[in-house]
Design a protein around this motif. Sequence first.
Motif, PDB file in Angstrom:
ATOM      1  N   GLY A 281       0.822  -1.207   0.000  1.00 47.88           N
ATOM      2  CA  GLY A 281       0.000   0.000   0.000  1.00 47.88           C
ATOM      3  C   GLY A 281       0.855   1.254   0.000  1.00 47.88           C
ATOM      4  N   ARG A 282       0.203   2.381  -0.212  1.00 47.63           N
ATOM      5  CA  ARG A 282       0.910   3.662  -0.264  1.00 47.63           C
ATOM      6  C   ARG A 282       1.227   4.134   1.143  1.00 47.63           C
ATOM      7  NH1 ARG A 282       0.290   5.769  -5.484  1.00 47.63           N
ATOM      8  NH2 ARG A 282      -1.356   4.727  -6.624  1.00 47.63           N
ATOM      9  N   PHE A 283       2.400   4.736   1.313  1.00 48.43           N
ATOM     10  CA  PHE A 283       2.784   5.293   2.606  1.00 48.43           C
ATOM     11  C   PHE A 283       3.909   6.285   2.399  1.00 48.43           C
ATOM     12  CE2 PHE A 283       5.896   2.028   2.004  1.00 48.43           C
ATOM     13  CZ  PHE A 283       7.043   2.465   2.653  1.00 48.43           C
ATOM     14  N   ALA A 284       4.142   7.074   3.418  1.00 50.52           N
ATOM     15  CA  ALA A 284       5.269   8.003   3.434  1.00 50.52           C
ATOM     16  C   ALA A 284       6.016   7.801   4.735  1.00 50.52           C
ATOM     17  CB  ALA A 284       4.782   9.438   3.324  1.00 50.52           C
ATOM     18  N   LEU A 285       7.321   8.029   4.702  1.00 43.73           N
ATOM     19  CA  LEU A 285       8.144   7.921   5.899  1.00 43.73           C
ATOM     20  C   LEU A 285       8.905   9.232   6.035  1.00 43.73           C
ATOM     21  CD1 LEU A 285       9.168   6.085   8.191  1.00 43.73           C
ATOM     22  CD2 LEU A 285      10.980   5.334   6.649  1.00 43.73           C
ATOM     23  N   LEU A 286       8.625   9.975   7.102  1.00 44.47           N
ATOM     24  CA  LEU A 286       9.260  11.256   7.327  1.00 44.47           C
ATOM     25  C   LEU A 286       9.694  11.341   8.777  1.00 44.47           C
ATOM     26  CD1 LEU A 286       9.996  14.091   6.263  1.00 44.47           C
ATOM     27  CD2 LEU A 286       7.718  14.830   6.952  1.00 44.47           C
ATOM     28  N   ASN A 287      10.981  11.555   8.979  1.00 42.81           N
ATOM     29  CA  ASN A 287      11.544  11.634  10.330  1.00 42.81           C
ATOM     30  C   ASN A 287      11.205  10.406  11.167  1.00 42.81           C
ATOM     31  OD1 ASN A 287      12.632  14.182   9.778  1.00 42.81           O
ATOM     32  ND2 ASN A 287      10.712  15.180  10.352  1.00 42.81           N
ATOM     33  N   GLY A 288      11.215   9.248  10.515  1.00 44.10           N
ATOM     34  CA  GLY A 288      10.957   7.988  11.212  1.00 44.10           C
ATOM     35  C   GLY A 288       9.494   7.711  11.498  1.00 44.10           C
ATOM     36  N   VAL A 289       8.594   8.592  11.044  1.00 42.58           N
ATOM     37  CA  VAL A 289       7.162   8.410  11.281  1.00 42.58           C
ATOM     38  C   VAL A 289       6.486   8.049   9.961  1.00 42.58           C
ATOM     39  CG1 VAL A 289       5.027   9.495  12.051  1.00 42.58           C
ATOM     40  CG2 VAL A 289       7.195  10.059  13.176  1.00 42.58           C
ATOM     41  N   GLU A 290       5.791   6.932   9.958  1.00 43.97           N
ATOM     42  CA  GLU A 290       5.107   6.468   8.750  1.00 43.97           C
ATOM     43  C   GLU A 290       3.676   6.986   8.743  1.00 43.97           C
ATOM     44  OE1 GLU A 290       3.787   2.184   7.196  1.00 43.97           O
ATOM     45  OE2 GLU A 290       5.953   2.369   7.522  1.00 43.97           O
ATOM     46  N   SER A 291       3.216   7.427   7.562  1.00 46.25           N
ATOM     47  CA  SER A 291       1.826   7.862   7.411  1.00 46.25           C
ATOM     48  C   SER A 291       1.276   7.257   6.132  1.00 46.25           C
ATOM     49  CB  SER A 291       1.721   9.378   7.399  1.00 46.25           C
ATOM     50  OG  SER A 291       2.413   9.910   6.290  1.00 46.25           O
ATOM     51  N   ALA A 292      -0.047   7.148   6.081  1.00 41.21           N
ATOM     52  CA  ALA A 292      -0.724   6.555   4.917  1.00 41.21           C
ATOM     53  C   ALA A 292      -1.788   7.533   4.438  1.00 41.21           C
ATOM     54  CB  ALA A 292      -1.368   5.234   5.309  1.00 41.21           C
ATOM     55  N   PRO A 293      -2.242   7.375   3.184  1.00 37.03           N
ATOM     56  CA  PRO A 293      -3.293   8.259   2.684  1.00 37.03           C
ATOM     57  C   PRO A 293      -4.591   8.003   3.428  1.00 37.03           C
ATOM     58  CG  PRO A 293      -2.858   6.496   1.112  1.00 37.03           C
ATOM     59  CD  PRO A 293      -1.823   6.388   2.201  1.00 37.03           C
ATOM     60  N   PRO A 294      -5.515   8.951   3.334  1.00 33.65           N
ATOM     61  CA  PRO A 294      -6.824   8.739   3.956  1.00 33.65           C
ATOM     62  C   PRO A 294      -7.533   7.551   3.324  1.00 33.65           C
ATOM     63  CG  PRO A 294      -6.813  10.745   2.629  1.00 33.65           C
ATOM     64  CD  PRO A 294      -5.419  10.224   2.640  1.00 33.65           C
ATOM     65  N   GLU A 295      -8.416   6.938   4.068  1.00 34.24           N
ATOM     66  CA  GLU A 295      -9.183   5.799   3.551  1.00 34.24           C
ATOM     67  C   GLU A 295     -10.141   6.283   2.454  1.00 34.24           C
ATOM     68  OE1 GLU A 295      -9.063   2.450   4.199  1.00 34.24           O
ATOM     69  OE2 GLU A 295      -7.218   3.011   5.225  1.00 34.24           O
ATOM     70  N   PRO A 296     -10.339   5.479   1.399  1.00 39.16           N
ATOM     71  CA  PRO A 296     -11.312   5.864   0.362  1.00 39.16           C
ATOM     72  C   PRO A 296     -12.717   5.947   0.949  1.00 39.16           C
ATOM     73  CG  PRO A 296      -9.927   4.052  -0.372  1.00 39.16           C
ATOM     74  CD  PRO A 296      -9.656   4.247   1.085  1.00 39.16           C
ATOM     75  N   LYS A 297     -13.518   6.851   0.359  1.00 33.63           N
ATOM     76  CA  LYS A 297     -14.904   7.040   0.776  1.00 33.63           C
ATOM     77  C   LYS A 297     -15.807   6.797  -0.420  1.00 33.63           C
ATOM     78  CE  LYS A 297     -13.624  10.513   4.162  1.00 33.63           C
ATOM     79  NZ  LYS A 297     -13.915  11.834   4.711  1.00 33.63           N
TER      80      LYS A 297
END
Length: 179
Positions: A161-177
């Motif tokens: 899945g899509r994700f980003a890693l910035l300063n050791g913190v992983e985030s993902a896009p919002p859930e589809p609606k």
Amino acid sequence: EADSVKATIWVGELNGVATDCPAPSDSWAFDKANDVGVFHLTFKAGSELTVQPAKNPKAQRYLYFIEGSKAEVGGRSVSRANPVTLVELDATKPALIKAGDGPCEFLILQGAPIDEPVVQHGPFVMNTQQEIRQAFFDYQRTEFGGWPWSEDAVIFPRTRGRFALLNGVESAPPEPKIV
């Protein structure tokens, strides 16, 4: 079907459904009057969605046909080119989008113009050539925070899945609606 069209709303509001992720306070998208929207739409075969007009009459809207083979957009038959097909939409009018006989994916970008000079080179977009040169210098010096992986061409499994890693913190896009 109730879930025949799903939207990941990165920024803005689509047909009355808003993102759960606020735009950064120092961005053009933070001011709702600018009507910035970034929407990823997935359609099941044969499904359709009417995208309502933008709230700002100065907004511009572009649709990128990114997956699938055939669709109808605003009454026009569209075939996807490789890798994408770009369609400029009139943001002041509703736009009917219909998937063809297979599933389709679209990216819609919209917003009011910033009314400032724009200079683009490679991945960088700034206001002046000097700012472009500075962006290249900054990137070469810092890689904008560095590359967190041990090799240059890291490939993750599609199931990741899509994700980003910035300063050791992983985030993902919002859930589809469902829209």
